[in-house]
Every structure is written in C-alpha cells, then in structure tokens.
Write a protein that holds these residues in place. Structure first.
Motif: not given
Length: 417
Positions: A236-239, A246-249, A251-256
């Motif tokens: 839940v936390v990582k989601a 997701a809207p601004r980064n 690549d970081a969202a895909l890492t999560q």
C-alpha cells in the motif's frame, strides 16, 4: 399417552422432554467422524457383560436340586432363581453409566445377594457354596476403592471358609474356597482399574492431539498475520508513492512498481515456507525491508547496531519483531521519525523500536475530538509476546518516555534459543 413419536423415528418427545433431546440420535448416514468416535467409545465402555456368563456356575447347585439331593427342592430352586436375578441386577447397577459416586443401590443389592448366598450355603452346603465366588465377582465390580474392596472381600472370604468348615468339607476344600472367593473379587477389581486407566490414557492422548492441532493452527494464523500484515502495508505504501511520483517522475514511479512486484513474490515464498513450518527470517533482510518501507512512507529511520553476531534462531525471532514493529509504525503511528536500536551484551539481545507518532492515542474522527486513549494491544504484538516468552525472552510495548510508541524485545543469546 405420555410419549408421542415425532420426526422420522430418531427422536422421541415426552412430557418431561418435549424436544426429545434425551432420545435424539443422528441417523448413521448424517453422522460425522466425531459422532462415530463417541459411539465407538460408548460401545467399548465396560457394561459388565463379560461377568454375566459366570452365572453358569449355578449349574452345580441346580444339578443338586434336580437330583433331589437337597431338602425342600422347590425352596432351593426358588433361592437359586432369586440369586440369579440379584446377580444380574447387581452387575448392571455396578456398571450403569448413570451411576453416581453416592449411589447406594449396587451396595444394597450386593448385601442382599451376600445374605441370600450365606443362607443357601448354610442350609444346603455342597455346590451351593460356589455361589460365594459369584458374590465376590460382584464385590469387585461394585467397589470403587481398595479400602472398600478389602472391607467387602475379607468378611466374604471368611464367611465362605466358615460355611465350608461347618459342612466338614475338609481343610483343602475350605482353604481353596476361601482363597478363590478372595482372589475372584480382587482380579475383577484390578481388571476394571486397568480398563479405566487405559481409557484415561486414551482420552489424554486425544486431548494432546487436539492441543497439538490447536497449537499448529495458532502458529499458522500468527505467521500469516505477521507476513500478510507487513507485506500488504508495504504494498500500500509503495503504491501510494508510485501514484504520487507518476505525474512528475515516471522512472521513480516505475521503481516503486518494481518494488511492489518483488515484495509480492517474496511474500508468496514466505507464505509457502510458513505453511510448511520451515521459515526462518533473516534479521538483516527484515532491517533492509524496514528501511525501504519507512522511506516510502516518508519516515526518517535511524538504525543503530552493536555487539557480536547473533545466533540464527535469535535473529529469526528479532526479525519478526522488526517486521511487526515497523508495520505498526507505517500503518498506525503517523510518525515522521523512527529509531531502531539493536545491541547484545551480558548474554542478552535487546531490540527497541521507537517512533515520534501518536502513540496510543487514536486519530480523532471527522467532526469529533479525541478525549480518550486506547490501550488495546494488536494481535501481532500478542503473538510476538507468546513467541518470545516461549524462547525465554520478553516483549514490552507502550508509550515512549519522550512521546510516541515504543516496542522493546529481550532475548537470551545462545545456540539453542
């Protein structure tokens, strides 16, 4: 009519038992394993049936009556018939499943049987003295203690020997009758005692088996709670972090999202291991996961470790503490900072997890003001307390001195912990 049949014939309603509860029996095709087991135990319970055939010993005195070798044969026949009826009633009363410790009926019937036997033996002698053996069998069935058995068998044996002496049966015949009378009741009493001991051992074994099943269910439910509670909290936390990033980064969202996938796969592996009972958690792995979960929740984590390496079993237990403590911080604390301290000294390992969150005070509901505190302990902390107590350690939890919440675990350090 006081009784009217109801249903399909498997139950009977009466004036004293309107619902037919006393007479209700489940049809065999609807019975479960436990009902069959109870019925088998009931069938195996002692009912005195094995002692009934011994009544054939009356054939000896009965033969004397038929041959007319005794005076007043009809009176002797009536006495034998009364003896048989009293013998069967005494055995049934002694083994009645409704018999209470204070029930006097078996003793009354036994006294009447002994008096009738003494009268017949004195009056007729010969084979009639064999009836003392049957009375002794009844005495062994009726008695519930060694003292009571001795009080009954000694006078009975003495009466048999005295009666035999009055009829001049000879020393060896008298001694044999007296000894046989005493031994018969003693053997029956010993057999009944052994039967009850075996029955008690069987019930104890069944109770131990039920306790083992309950303990395994508790272990599995506790492991499942700890595993899924922590895993779902991390997911839940990582989601949420992925949604924010997701809207601004992207690549970081895909890492999560990748972390969510790896956490899910690891959770599946751990659940399989928990089911088979072979899972041993790694403390270093749990600490790494704790850092990841806390960082994803924007909670600063301070980790301090000191002391020598810990045995695998100690690490496994402390790993459960880290998992549950960090899960509670992420889900319930509302903290911004968490401190995890681990050190070992003087043969003990100490693990402390402290946060600066709400502590025991729940967040106020919308439109209300929180005025009370809850001291409720979660299922996970209760399970951890039981785990550590079984290993000789302890777990304490409650408000931290400087605010927030604190979980402290202490475990003895040893190879066999």
């Amino acid at each position: 009519m006081d009784a009217m049949p109801t249903g399909t014939g498997t139950e009977m309603a009466t004036k004293d038992d309107p619902g037919g509860q006393r007479c209700r029996r489940t049809p065999w095709w609807k019975r479960g394993p436990m009902e069959f087991e109870q019925e088998i135990e009931h069938l195996n319970a002692p009912d005195g049936g094995a002692l009934i055939p011994w009544i054939l010993m009356v054939i000896g005195p009965g033969t004397d009556v038929l041959k007319g070798e005794v005076p007043v044969p009809w009176l002797a026949a009536a006495g034998l018939a009364a003896f048989c009826a009293l013998y069967v009633c005494t055995i049934r009363a002694a083994f009645s499943p409704r018999r209470l410790p204070t029930t006097r009926l078996p003793y009354v019937l036994l006294g009447a049987l002994a008096a009738l036997t003494l009268s017949l033996s004195i009056g007729y002698g010969g084979n009639f003295m064999l009836l003392f053996v049957l009375v002794s069998l009844c005495a062994g069935s009726v008695s519930r203690s060694r003292r009571t058995l001795g009080v009954m068998l000694m006078p009975l044996s003495a009466a048999a020997g005295t009666t035999s002496g009055l009829h001049h049966e000879g020393f060896w015949s008298t001694a044999s009758l007296s000894y046989g009378t005493f031994l018969s009741g003693l053997v029956v009493s010993v057999i009944i005692t052994l039967f009850h001991a075996v029955d008690q051992l069987k019930r104890t074994r069944q109770e131990l088996a039920r306790n083992a099943v309950a303990e395994e269910r508790l272990r599995f439910s506790r492991d499942l709670h700890d595993l899924l509670g922590h895993t779902l909290s991390v997911v839940v936390v990582k989601a949420e972090a992925a949604r924010r990033l997701a809207p601004r980064n992207l690549d970081a969202a895909l890492t999560q999202v990748g972390d969510i996938e790896s956490v899910g796969r690891q959770a599946l592996t751990e659940i399989r291991e928990a089911v088979t009972g072979y899972r041993e958690g790694s403390l270093s792995t749990e600490l790494d996961r704790a850092r990841s979960a806390l960082a994803a929740s924007d909670i600063e984590v301070v980790l301090q470790e000191s002391g020598p390496p810990l045995p695998p079993q100690t690490e496994a237990l402390l790993g459960w503490v880290v998992r549950e403590g960090v899960t509670n911080v992420v889900r319930h604390s509302g903290a911004t900072r968490t401190r995890i301290e681990l050190h070992a000294d003087d043969g003990q390992a100490h693990l402390t997890i402290t946060d600066n969150g709400r502590g025991l005070t729940p967040p106020p509901a919308a439109g209300t003001t929180a005025t009370l505190q809850t001291t409720r302990t979660g299922t996970g902390l209760r399970g951890l307390t039981e785990r550590l107590a079984a290993a000789g350690g302890s777990l304490t939890s409650g408000p931290a001195p400087e605010g927030g919440f604190r979980v402290a675990a202490v475990l003895p350090v040893g190879e066999d912990v």
